[in-house]
Design a protein around this motif. Structure first.
Motif, PDB file in Angstrom:
ATOM      1  N   LEU A   1       0.914  -1.126  -0.115  1.00 26.02           N
ATOM      2  CA  LEU A   1       0.010   0.162   0.400  1.00 26.02           C
ATOM      3  C   LEU A   1       1.074   1.434  -0.407  1.00 26.02           C
ATOM      4  N   LYS A   2       0.342   1.872  -0.152  1.00 24.13           N
ATOM      5  CA  LYS A   2       1.032   3.756  -0.686  1.00 24.13           C
ATOM      6  C   LYS A   2      -0.134   4.749  -0.642  1.00 24.13           C
ATOM      7  N   THR A   3       0.685   5.460   0.687  1.00 24.55           N
ATOM      8  CA  THR A   3      -0.325   7.110   0.859  1.00 24.55           C
ATOM      9  C   THR A   3       1.000   8.152   0.267  1.00 24.55           C
ATOM     10  N   SER A   4       0.205   8.559  -0.727  1.00 22.77           N
ATOM     11  CA  SER A   4       0.671  10.070  -0.953  1.00 22.77           C
ATOM     12  C   SER A   4       0.153  10.947  -0.774  1.00 22.77           C
ATOM     13  N   LEU A   5       0.518  12.542  -0.196  1.00 22.42           N
ATOM     14  CA  LEU A   5       0.017  13.470   0.130  1.00 22.42           C
ATOM     15  C   LEU A   5      -0.229  14.844  -0.294  1.00 22.42           C
ATOM     16  N   THR A   6      -0.609  15.821  -0.998  1.00 29.12           N
ATOM     17  CA  THR A   6      -0.643  16.880  -1.325  1.00 29.12           C
ATOM     18  C   THR A   6      -0.801  17.971  -0.406  1.00 29.12           C
ATOM     19  N   LEU A   7      -0.354  19.621  -0.303  1.00 33.63           N
ATOM     20  CA  LEU A   7      -0.640  20.426   1.144  1.00 33.63           C
ATOM     21  C   LEU A   7      -0.943  21.236  -0.032  1.00 33.63           C
TER      22      LEU A   7
ATOM     23  N   PHE B   1      -4.510   7.248  -3.070  1.00 29.81           N
ATOM     24  CA  PHE B   1      -3.591   5.789  -2.398  1.00 29.81           C
ATOM     25  C   PHE B   1      -3.863   5.128  -3.722  1.00 29.81           C
ATOM     26  N   SER B   2      -2.866   4.208  -3.560  1.00 35.73           N
ATOM     27  CA  SER B   2      -2.403   2.792  -4.531  1.00 35.73           C
ATOM     28  C   SER B   2      -2.487   1.982  -3.569  1.00 35.73           C
ATOM     29  N   GLY B   3      -2.871   0.748  -4.003  1.00 36.30           N
ATOM     30  CA  GLY B   3      -2.948  -0.704  -4.170  1.00 36.30           C
ATOM     31  C   GLY B   3      -4.171  -1.123  -2.896  1.00 36.30           C
ATOM     32  N   ASP B   4      -4.102  -2.573  -2.970  1.00 33.74           N
ATOM     33  CA  ASP B   4      -5.390  -2.880  -2.440  1.00 33.74           C
ATOM     34  C   ASP B   4      -5.490  -4.196  -0.957  1.00 33.74           C
ATOM     35  N   GLU B   5      -6.109  -3.053  -0.225  1.00 33.42           N
ATOM     36  CA  GLU B   5      -6.409  -3.235   0.635  1.00 33.42           C
ATOM     37  C   GLU B   5      -7.160  -4.914   1.277  1.00 33.42           C
ATOM     38  N   SER B   6      -6.665  -5.322   2.498  1.00 33.95           N
ATOM     39  CA  SER B   6      -6.682  -6.563   2.774  1.00 33.95           C
ATOM     40  C   SER B   6      -8.294  -6.970   3.203  1.00 33.95           C
ATOM     41  N   PRO B   7      -9.028  -7.612   2.779  1.00 37.68           N
ATOM     42  CA  PRO B   7     -10.884  -7.669   3.197  1.00 37.68           C
ATOM     43  C   PRO B   7     -10.934  -7.799   4.866  1.00 37.68           C
ATOM     44  N   SER B   8      -9.869  -8.336   5.858  1.00 37.91           N
ATOM     45  CA  SER B   8     -10.510  -7.972   6.444  1.00 37.91           C
ATOM     46  C   SER B   8      -9.994  -7.025   8.071  1.00 37.91           C
ATOM     47  N   ILE B   9     -10.974  -7.166   7.988  1.00 35.46           N
ATOM     48  CA  ILE B   9     -11.181  -6.024   9.105  1.00 35.46           C
ATOM     49  C   ILE B   9     -10.058  -5.924  10.529  1.00 35.46           C
ATOM     50  N   PHE B  10      -9.839  -7.424  10.899  1.00 35.83           N
ATOM     51  CA  PHE B  10      -8.663  -7.550  11.701  1.00 35.83           C
ATOM     52  C   PHE B  10      -7.024  -7.250  11.677  1.00 35.83           C
ATOM     53  N   ASP B  11      -6.956  -6.797   9.830  1.00 39.67           N
ATOM     54  CA  ASP B  11      -5.705  -6.624   9.513  1.00 39.67           C
ATOM     55  C   ASP B  11      -5.204  -5.384   9.214  1.00 39.67           C
ATOM     56  N   ALA B  12      -4.668  -4.149  11.117  1.00 38.98           N
ATOM     57  CA  ALA B  12      -4.445  -3.189   9.956  1.00 38.98           C
ATOM     58  C   ALA B  12      -3.554  -2.902   9.814  1.00 38.98           C
ATOM     59  N   GLU B  13      -2.312  -4.320   9.447  1.00 40.11           N
ATOM     60  CA  GLU B  13      -0.987  -2.981   9.035  1.00 40.11           C
ATOM     61  C   GLU B  13      -1.407  -3.543   7.358  1.00 40.11           C
ATOM     62  N   HIS B  14      -2.708  -4.076   6.596  1.00 39.33           N
ATOM     63  CA  HIS B  14      -2.417  -3.835   5.279  1.00 39.33           C
ATOM     64  C   HIS B  14      -3.978  -2.843   4.860  1.00 39.33           C
ATOM     65  N   HIS B  15      -4.230  -2.040   5.728  1.00 40.56           N
ATOM     66  CA  HIS B  15      -5.016  -0.881   5.252  1.00 40.56           C
ATOM     67  C   HIS B  15      -4.504   0.485   5.281  1.00 40.56           C
ATOM     68  N   PHE B  16      -5.064   0.881   4.532  1.00 39.21           N
ATOM     69  CA  PHE B  16      -4.642   2.841   4.479  1.00 39.21           C
ATOM     70  C   PHE B  16      -4.461   2.746   6.072  1.00 39.21           C
ATOM     71  N   PRO B  17      -3.244   3.850   6.068  1.00 43.24           N
ATOM     72  CA  PRO B  17      -3.465   4.940   8.080  1.00 43.24           C
ATOM     73  C   PRO B  17      -4.895   5.520   8.075  1.00 43.24           C
ATOM     74  N   PHE B  18      -5.431   6.009   6.766  1.00 41.65           N
ATOM     75  CA  PHE B  18      -7.053   7.117   7.598  1.00 41.65           C
ATOM     76  C   PHE B  18      -7.441   6.593   5.534  1.00 41.65           C
ATOM     77  N   HIS B  19      -8.777   7.435   5.420  1.00 37.50           N
ATOM     78  CA  HIS B  19      -9.288   7.207   4.341  1.00 37.50           C
ATOM     79  C   HIS B  19     -10.077   8.599   4.094  1.00 37.50           C
ATOM     80  N   ASP B  20     -10.080   8.873   4.925  1.00 37.55           N
ATOM     81  CA  ASP B  20     -10.635  10.478   4.439  1.00 37.55           C
ATOM     82  C   ASP B  20      -9.961  11.087   5.330  1.00 37.55           C
ATOM     83  N   CYS B  21      -9.771  12.390   4.064  1.00 40.83           N
ATOM     84  CA  CYS B  21      -8.842  14.059   5.139  1.00 40.83           C
ATOM     85  C   CYS B  21      -9.228  15.147   4.211  1.00 40.83           C
ATOM     86  N   LYS B  22     -11.274  15.013   4.047  1.00 39.81           N
ATOM     87  CA  LYS B  22     -11.262  16.833   3.583  1.00 39.81           C
ATOM     88  C   LYS B  22     -11.928  17.224   4.461  1.00 39.81           C
ATOM     89  N   GLY B  23     -12.027  18.052   3.812  1.00 37.97           N
ATOM     90  CA  GLY B  23     -12.315  19.860   5.206  1.00 37.97           C
ATOM     91  C   GLY B  23     -10.887  20.370   5.237  1.00 37.97           C
TER      92      GLY B  23
END
Length: 196
Positions: A81-87, A118-140
């Motif tokens: 997984l990869k998360t990049s930001l612009t500010l 965001f790029s990459g595919d998250e794990s389908p398991s909700i208990f596998d925190a290591e294979h999920h993006f650190p956040f999904h929404d940064c709006k506002g």
């Protein structure tokens, strides 16, 4: 004849105008991310450019600067997984005198607008925190605090080191994944500024 005299007078005044700073500035720098920054993008560097205008705080005589900045915070892949930001950031800083005439303190606030890629595919398991993006929404709009020092080499050129901490993403109600709390990236910004 009158037009030629006006143009010549204007040309003679250019060197004098160039010697006096106008308060308008451009700057840039490198971002050195702290642990909280790494939590967001799994990397420790980024880049920032800005334009600013130096003025006084409500005609009090206290120097202040308003700046508009754009930053790129490229991410690094982790667990596929990869998360990049612009500010985009709007800042208001007080420029505080110190015992040294060349050194000024910086204390300010920022309003921040992040965009995440965001790029990459998250794990389908909700208990596998290591294979999920650190956040999904940064709006506002997000708040931030700035604290630093500025070294004024001459009326046009200065260097700055600023510690910044901003909001990015908190715990999200509809997210069933148990995350490690809010993400508030912090970094040290090292850069230079040229005042026209």
């Amino acid at each position: 004849m009158k037009l030629i005299r006006t143009v010549l007078t204007g040309l003679l005044a250019l060197p004098l105008a160039a010697a006096q700073p106008t308060g308008l500035s451009v700057g840039g720098g490198v971002i050195l991310g702290l642990d909280s920054y790494k939590k967001a993008v799994n990397a420790t560097t980024g880049f920032l450019v800005n334009v600013g205008w130096e003025t006084q705080l409500l005609k009090s005589g206290v120097p202040a600067r308003v700046s508009l900045a754009a930053a790129t915070m490229p991410g690094k892949e982790r667990n596929g997984l990869k998360t990049s930001l612009t500010l985009v950031q709007l800042t208001g800083d007080l420029l505080l005198e110190t015992p040294s005439p060349r050194l000024r303190g910086i204390f300010g606030l920022s309003v921040n607008s992040y965009t995440a890629k965001f790029s990459g595919d998250e794990s389908p398991s909700i208990f596998d925190a290591e294979h999920h993006f650190p956040f999904h929404d940064c709006k506002g709009l997000k708040g931030g605090v700035r604290l630093g020092l500025e070294y004024v080499q001459n009326p046009h050129l200065s260097y700055e080191a600023i510690l910044q901490v901003t909001e990015l993403a908190g715990r999200q109600r509809n997210d069933t994944l148990i995350r490690q709390g809010a993400i508030n990236p912090g970094w040290i910004q090292l850069g230079a500024r040229y005042t026209f």
